[in-house]
Design a protein around this motif. Structure first.
Motif: not given
Length: 292
Positions: A241, A260-261, A264, A283
């Motif tokens: 990320y 934001r990471c 996500s 992920w």
């Protein structure tokens, strides 16, 4: 991407002037990973759930902030952001650098929870002892017998203020495969007793050991084994990320990047849950699916 202590002008004057200057990045510091490795960096402290495997709260500090000083602000933020979850906590798992009386008190005051962290010996050294059959007390607070074996913690006597250690060779509930004891040492240490030596040690002999939850006991090992989830989360955030390198300067920009990471990762976990019916950070699995 920042340069330590680099400044920039705040005016539009041409050439040199006496106008005030500001740091290009007011939040970076020298973060030392070892005696030979250091970085110009920001420091990130994070709280995650051991079952969900997802980051919940973050705090960004200057790179040279001591790790032990990051706990209180992080827990305060967690309590403010997740009050209902904070009320249900019993334990906070953390690295050994956080194991201090101050941080134990902070965890109780902020979350009414117990800080579970391994022993940090810091500058302590092994201490010799005159106790029969015991060679020394090592820097981690564990008695070492004359055969060189670590004694096994079996419990504590609260009334007398003592830890109770037993023999890892002969005691039926503490035997470790592969350990042996020379006959001469067995006779000297415990007069050949069938269950080996039982050694009592006062609490105040090893102040580095947490009396409430001794780190040499089985209960601590079971609880602390769940802490490795945070290492995997950091690894996935950095490699999957884009958390490893920040291309913006200043604390506010770094906080936005970290947010934001984290968001996500939560989005990927939500997608993975709807696709597979299982909640996970998503992920690695999705990347493998795309590769196949």
């Amino acid at each position: 991407e920042a340069t330590l202590n680099k400044t920039r002008k705040t005016c539009s004057c041409e050439g040199n002037c006496d106008c005030p200057r500001v740091l290009t990045d007011d939040n970076v510091g020298v973060m030392r990973k070892s005696n030979a490795v250091s970085y110009i960096a920001h420091k990130l402290s994070m709280v995650c759930g051991v079952r969900s495997g997802l980051p919940l709260t973050r705090e960004v500090f200057k790179g040279n902030t001591p790790d032990g000083k990051t706990l209180e602000p992080t827990l305060e933020t967690f309590k403010a952001e997740h009050p209902e979850m904070a009320e249900q906590l019993s334990f906070i798992l953390a690295d050994g650098i956080y194991q201090t009386p101050e941080n134990q008190k902070v965890t109780k005051d902020v979350l009414q929870a117990k800080l579970v962290a391994p022993i940090n010996p810091r500058n302590r050294k092994d201490k010799p002892t005159t106790a029969r059959g015991i060679e020394k007390i090592n820097r981690y607070g564990t008695p070492i017998c004359i055969s060189g074996h670590k004694m096994e913690l079996r419990g504590s006597d609260r009334e007398k203020g003592q830890y109770i250690y037993t023999c890892p060779v002969f005691h039926p509930n503490a035997k470790q495969e592969g350990l042996t004891c020379p006959l001469a040492n067995h006779a000297e240490c415990c007069n050949g007793a069938a269950q080996g030596r039982v050694f009592r040690m006062d609490f105040d002999q090893t102040p580095q050991v947490d009396v409430e939850l001794p780190q040499h006991g089985r209960t601590f090992e079971v609880l602390y084994s769940a802490r490795t989830i945070i290492e995997r989360i950091f690894g996935i955030l950095k490699d999957g990320y884009s958390l490893r390198r920040v291309h913006k300067r200043g604390k506010q920009a770094v906080e936005a990047h970290v947010d934001r990471c984290m968001i996500s990762m939560h989005i990927m976990a939500n997608m993975a849950y709807h696709q597979t019916g299982k909640a996970n950070c998503g992920w690695t699995r999705n990347r493998l699916q795309r590769a196949n």
